[in-house]
Design a protein around this motif. Sequence first.
Motif, PDB file in Angstrom:
ATOM      1  N   LEU A 256       0.837  -1.193   0.000  1.00 43.48           N
ATOM      2  CA  LEU A 256       0.000   0.000   0.000  1.00 43.48           C
ATOM      3  C   LEU A 256       0.881   1.257   0.000  1.00 43.48           C
ATOM      4  O   LEU A 256       0.579   2.232  -0.712  1.00 43.48           O
ATOM      5  N   CYS A 257       1.954   1.224   0.784  1.00 39.06           N
ATOM      6  CA  CYS A 257       2.885   2.358   0.774  1.00 39.06           C
ATOM      7  C   CYS A 257       3.499   2.541  -0.608  1.00 39.06           C
ATOM      8  O   CYS A 257       3.660   3.671  -1.094  1.00 39.06           O
ATOM      9  N   LEU A 258       3.831   1.426  -1.250  1.00 36.60           N
ATOM     10  CA  LEU A 258       4.391   1.475  -2.601  1.00 36.60           C
ATOM     11  C   LEU A 258       3.406   2.116  -3.570  1.00 36.60           C
ATOM     12  O   LEU A 258       3.780   2.969  -4.395  1.00 36.60           O
ATOM     13  N   SER A 259       2.141   1.742  -3.476  1.00 38.04           N
ATOM     14  CA  SER A 259       1.108   2.318  -4.345  1.00 38.04           C
ATOM     15  C   SER A 259       1.004   3.823  -4.148  1.00 38.04           C
ATOM     16  O   SER A 259       0.872   4.590  -5.119  1.00 38.04           O
ATOM     17  N   GLU A 303      10.967   7.450  14.567  1.00 41.24           N
ATOM     18  CA  GLU A 303      10.000   6.402  14.250  1.00 41.24           C
ATOM     19  C   GLU A 303       8.646   6.994  13.811  1.00 41.24           C
ATOM     20  O   GLU A 303       7.585   6.502  14.178  1.00 41.24           O
ATOM     21  N   GLU A 304       8.719   8.025  13.017  1.00 41.63           N
ATOM     22  CA  GLU A 304       7.530   8.587  12.398  1.00 41.63           C
ATOM     23  C   GLU A 304       7.563   8.283  10.907  1.00 41.63           C
ATOM     24  O   GLU A 304       8.632   8.169  10.291  1.00 41.63           O
ATOM     25  N   VAL A 305       6.378   8.146  10.306  1.00 43.85           N
ATOM     26  CA  VAL A 305       6.289   7.831   8.875  1.00 43.85           C
ATOM     27  C   VAL A 305       6.711   9.052   8.067  1.00 43.85           C
ATOM     28  O   VAL A 305       6.167  10.147   8.237  1.00 43.85           O
ATOM     29  N   ARG A 306       7.681   8.859   7.183  1.00 40.12           N
ATOM     30  CA  ARG A 306       8.151   9.962   6.352  1.00 40.12           C
ATOM     31  C   ARG A 306       7.086  10.374   5.325  1.00 40.12           C
ATOM     32  O   ARG A 306       6.307   9.549   4.857  1.00 40.12           O
ATOM     33  N   ASN A 307       7.116  11.664   4.987  1.00 35.05           N
ATOM     34  CA  ASN A 307       6.305  12.209   3.876  1.00 35.05           C
ATOM     35  C   ASN A 307       4.804  11.991   4.075  1.00 35.05           C
ATOM     36  O   ASN A 307       4.040  11.988   3.104  1.00 35.05           O
ATOM     37  N   ARG A 308       4.390  11.794   5.316  1.00 32.14           N
ATOM     38  CA  ARG A 308       2.980  11.484   5.575  1.00 32.14           C
ATOM     39  C   ARG A 308       2.052  12.553   5.012  1.00 32.14           C
ATOM     40  O   ARG A 308       1.059  12.233   4.341  1.00 32.14           O
ATOM     41  N   LYS A 309       2.360  13.825   5.251  1.00 30.74           N
ATOM     42  CA  LYS A 309       1.456  14.891   4.822  1.00 30.74           C
ATOM     43  C   LYS A 309       1.342  14.968   3.300  1.00 30.74           C
ATOM     44  O   LYS A 309       0.289  15.318   2.764  1.00 30.74           O
ATOM     45  N   ASN A 310       2.407  14.646   2.592  1.00 27.85           N
ATOM     46  CA  ASN A 310       2.401  14.749   1.127  1.00 27.85           C
ATOM     47  C   ASN A 310       1.785  13.526   0.451  1.00 27.85           C
ATOM     48  O   ASN A 310       1.192  13.640  -0.627  1.00 27.85           O
ATOM     49  N   VAL A 311       1.946  12.347   1.088  1.00 28.68           N
ATOM     50  CA  VAL A 311       1.549  11.105   0.415  1.00 28.68           C
ATOM     51  C   VAL A 311       0.177  10.607   0.880  1.00 28.68           C
ATOM     52  O   VAL A 311      -0.482   9.850   0.159  1.00 28.68           O
ATOM     53  N   GLN A 312      -0.259  11.071   2.030  1.00 31.56           N
ATOM     54  CA  GLN A 312      -1.521  10.603   2.600  1.00 31.56           C
ATOM     55  C   GLN A 312      -2.692  10.793   1.635  1.00 31.56           C
ATOM     56  O   GLN A 312      -3.614   9.982   1.579  1.00 31.56           O
ATOM     57  N   LYS A 313      -2.662  11.874   0.829  1.00 30.66           N
ATOM     58  CA  LYS A 313      -3.786  12.170  -0.074  1.00 30.66           C
ATOM     59  C   LYS A 313      -3.940  11.127  -1.179  1.00 30.66           C
ATOM     60  O   LYS A 313      -5.015  10.985  -1.763  1.00 30.66           O
ATOM     61  N   PHE A 314      -2.889  10.365  -1.444  1.00 29.65           N
ATOM     62  CA  PHE A 314      -2.982   9.350  -2.501  1.00 29.65           C
ATOM     63  C   PHE A 314      -3.551   8.028  -1.979  1.00 29.65           C
ATOM     64  O   PHE A 314      -4.159   7.272  -2.748  1.00 29.65           O
ATOM     65  N   GLU A 315      -3.320   7.746  -0.718  1.00 30.25           N
ATOM     66  CA  GLU A 315      -3.851   6.528  -0.099  1.00 30.25           C
ATOM     67  C   GLU A 315      -4.339   6.896   1.296  1.00 30.25           C
ATOM     68  O   GLU A 315      -3.554   7.314   2.149  1.00 30.25           O
TER      69      GLU A 315
END
Length: 388
Positions: A256-259, A303-315
């Motif tokens: 899912l992260c890859l997608s 231990e935080e997910v990188r790029n969360r704010k930028n990538v969250q909108k796609f998944e």
Amino acid sequence: MSAPGKPKSLQDNQRKAVAPDRTVWLSASAGTGKTQVLSSRVLRLLLQPGVKPSQILCLTFTKAGATEMAGRINDKLASWVRLPATALAEELKAIGAEFGPDVQARARTLFAEVLDCPGGGLRIDTIHAFAQWLLAAFPFEAGLTAGTRPMEDRDRVLLQRKVLAEMLTEAEASPLGDPQLLDALAELSIAIGPAGAENWLLACAGEHHAWFGPGSFQEPMRPHVMRLLGLKSDANESDVVALCGDEAFAIDALQLCLSAYRQWPTMTGTKSVIGIDEWLAAPPPERPARFDDLYKLLFTQDEEVRNRKNVQKFEEHFEEAGMAVLASMVRIRDLRTLLALADRLVPALRLARTFAHAWDEAKKREGVIDFDDQIRSAAELLSESGFA
């Protein structure tokens, strides 16, 4: 603050701590009055009817501490002999004692009673001095060989180096020796220095229960260490590989992260896609070597997910999936860390055990006991129901 000439009164918990009818554990920082409280407690005990000075034993860690406590108590008792009644009452009130005529009369006799004690005073010793006296008085009961004597500092240094030299010579030259001990000592010396390694080995030898008797460290050492670390006794790198496999790893979450990253048209997104693809394409035995690279792509040092704010909108579930991947990676990381720790502990403990046994034999051969032996033997003697 106390007025000039007026004795400093104990306060609150200090006053509770000196009560002679209590068993007390006193803990306080340096400079907060522990010695004053302990000295006052001895005075309170001495004031009790029927208590003889010879019945009181005070033990300290250092000779300086013993000297200071003895000085304080003796000075106080000497001053009580001639103090006017009003001043003596103030002194007794300051330590929480009764101050009536009978108590004052007893207080004035204590200095003479203390001087009449065997040895000319209260028994205030260091722990080691007391242990040494006890063992000298009861050597047979303590299981000591006739003629056993306390080890002096210089003797300890010389014997320690002799034992270490003999142990290493045997490990290097004897067919029955263990060359791995040389590697363990070399690694230890590099890590903490030659002097540090000697001190560490001596400290380990002092933990007698770790090397002798039931529950002690025995060969084979590795399964024992593994159990202490909370791992199965035969844990190894194959267990790390198993955690990297598709059945154990959060593969669906990683896909899912890859997608999500495929849909983020940036250099960072492309780099992340390549890194995740490489992990997924690699067979499990090759994945541990790629662990650090994948971790840095997906997570921060906190231990935080990188790029969360930028990538969250796609998944929509990108962060949730990232945390699932993180949980898998933390399990792998923790296992790798524990296995690496075991790799360092096993040879170090084998070295320590070998030295401890050689050290024990050498002391018996030379007819000496060190400080650790004195404390342990005295404690065992006092614990034996038949002798205590």
